[in-house]
Design an enzyme around this catalytic site. Sequence first.
Site, PDB file in Angstrom:
ATOM      1  N   HIS A 392       0.833  -1.198   0.000  1.00  0.00           N
ATOM      2  CA  HIS A 392       0.000   0.000   0.000  1.00  0.00           C
ATOM      3  C   HIS A 392       0.872   1.256   0.000  1.00  0.00           C
ATOM      4  O   HIS A 392       0.729   2.130  -0.865  1.00  0.00           O
ATOM      5  CB  HIS A 392      -0.908  -0.012   1.240  1.00  0.00           C
ATOM      6  N   GLU A 393       1.782   1.338   0.966  1.00  0.00           N
ATOM      7  CA  GLU A 393       2.645   2.520   1.052  1.00  0.00           C
ATOM      8  C   GLU A 393       3.605   2.589  -0.140  1.00  0.00           C
ATOM      9  O   GLU A 393       3.968   3.682  -0.592  1.00  0.00           O
ATOM     10  CB  GLU A 393       3.417   2.522   2.370  1.00  0.00           C
ATOM     11  N   HIS A 396       1.966   4.468  -2.873  1.00  0.00           N
ATOM     12  CA  HIS A 396       2.101   5.920  -2.697  1.00  0.00           C
ATOM     13  C   HIS A 396       3.478   6.393  -3.160  1.00  0.00           C
ATOM     14  O   HIS A 396       3.603   7.387  -3.883  1.00  0.00           O
ATOM     15  CB  HIS A 396       1.939   6.287  -1.224  1.00  0.00           C
ATOM     16  N   HIS A 399       4.036   6.248  -6.889  1.00  0.00           N
ATOM     17  CA  HIS A 399       3.243   7.336  -7.464  1.00  0.00           C
ATOM     18  C   HIS A 399       3.997   8.663  -7.337  1.00  0.00           C
ATOM     19  O   HIS A 399       4.110   9.435  -8.306  1.00  0.00           O
ATOM     20  CB  HIS A 399       1.897   7.408  -6.724  1.00  0.00           C
TER      21      HIS A 399
END
Length: 603
Positions: A392-393, A396, A399
């Site tokens: 998940h992180e 980020h 991205h």
Amino acid sequence: MSEATQLPKREELPEELTWDLTKIFSSDQEFDEKYQALTEELKNSDTYKGTLANGATAFLNALEFVLDVYRKVEVIYVYSHLKNDQDTANTTYQALYARAGSLFSKVSEAVSWYEPEVLQLSDEQIWQYFEQEPKLEIYRHYVKQMVDNRAHVLSAEQESLLAGAGEIFGASSDTFAVLNNADLEFPTIMGEDGKKIQLSHGVYGQLIESTNRAVREAAFKGLYSVYEQFKNTFASTLSTHIKGHNYKAKVRHYNSAREASLSNNHIPESVYDTLVEVVNNHLPLLHRYMELRKRLLDVDELHMYDLYTPVLGEAPIKFTYEEAKAKALEALKPMGEEYMAIVEKAFSDRWIDVVENKGKRSGAYSSGSYDTNPYILMNWHDTLDQLFTLVHEMGHSVHSYFTRSNQPFVYGDYSIFLAEIASTTNENILTEYLLETEQDPRVRAYVLNHYLDGVKGTIFRQTQFAEFEHFMHVEDAKGVPLTSEYLSESYGQLNTKYYGPAVEEDPEIKFEWSRIPHFYYNYYVYQYATGFSAASALAQKIWDQEPHALDKYLTYLKSGNSDYPVEVMKKAGVDMTKSDYIEAAMKMFEKRLNELEELIEKL
């Protein structure tokens, strides 16, 4: 990486499991030097003030000065907050963080004249400048956003007053953070091995998933006993923070704090209302899942502390951090070679602060600025959930890396509305990977359970938070005092609506509002739910290798703020002004709930 009853001190951690912040500043001394240099540079602000009507070159010079000081202060701020978060009890970095926050306010105040002065110019004059000066072209979308926002920008003097009060408006949030992360003393309870263990945010997150019900109950009641003790203090900090949102919305001529927050990214308020409506319509699915959970746990009463433990008992699968790295690298391969090169860089270049230590900020996040690595904070425990948190992180951070590598500073960030899509696309890809590669029925059932819990936590729970957040702002705007009693009773009723008749109305859960950091983020939480729903659609396209799906997805990751978020997502293949993407996520939830129910019958 084994479980410990006492947290290590920061200096006791292996270097390879900590982030390398020397890539930002080699030392605190360099931080001081950059701090002083920027403080001096701010004195030049007045030389640009009042010059925007002097022609295209003057307009360009002022614009680039404003962007430059923000670019520099972001690096200073990121360094200080990462240093502070790695040990929130360290007074040296508390002070560094406070200084950086103060400098950020000074920067905002020093250039607060800029936007009002831009808007004193006519549209005709502004766009004429763009015709006269080719170097301005790159800033067209940035300036258009300002022009579109004319009705809500105040005079230069008023903007200066608001900017100068930045620290005051942020004081309640800062107080909550210090109290929640550093000052609260949580009780010691009896752990799974019969030994005493002191609760912390990280330990609680682990124990609430325990297969030992007595441990879960003790952790739940122990944690909330502390929040109940400080309920009036937390009500005061949260109420004051919300009053700040409503005040700023009012003086900027918005109809509500929600309109003010969402308009920053040109998000229609209907997106928020549609989310709450669709999720409320599908609450019977969550109630059905709660009934299944109650049956599988074989309990007469299902309590709130029973909602996070795997319904199939002890996890048949878990990962050390090293194993999780290997699994993440394998699972994310469908994202393509360009994507995977950045993931590998994150691991090799020490972007990740892995281990929980005494005083470390709770939870997990990805953070950075245009000129730093996109760092990841974690508080690792050997669980499947932590593998999901890692990817998940990582979503980020990749991205952020793509955006900053492909956009100039002016567009080198992205809205939170877009951020949660990148992170939860990774989660959905990992789920698909595990369901495809794990053949053991017990493991598959566990992964399905984890997915259903993920939707429960990310779509249902975050929408519950969003509904409550909007309720608080509306009530305050009506003049209703947000006392601890009113907040607690209202939250308890909402919690009952969401989880349904299968779950007991535990008195402790009505204080949950007091421990949610995101209530201080200003209409932030709904984006977890919309983001996960959009990510579900995108991940399916990528996993199924639909033509051009990956290319469209990478284009989204590289877009930054170069266009409005809703438009960026339309190009990626999801129209978030409609309800169908949330409906599709609900259908996937139902499909996997059906699959788990069928699989359970065969075990």
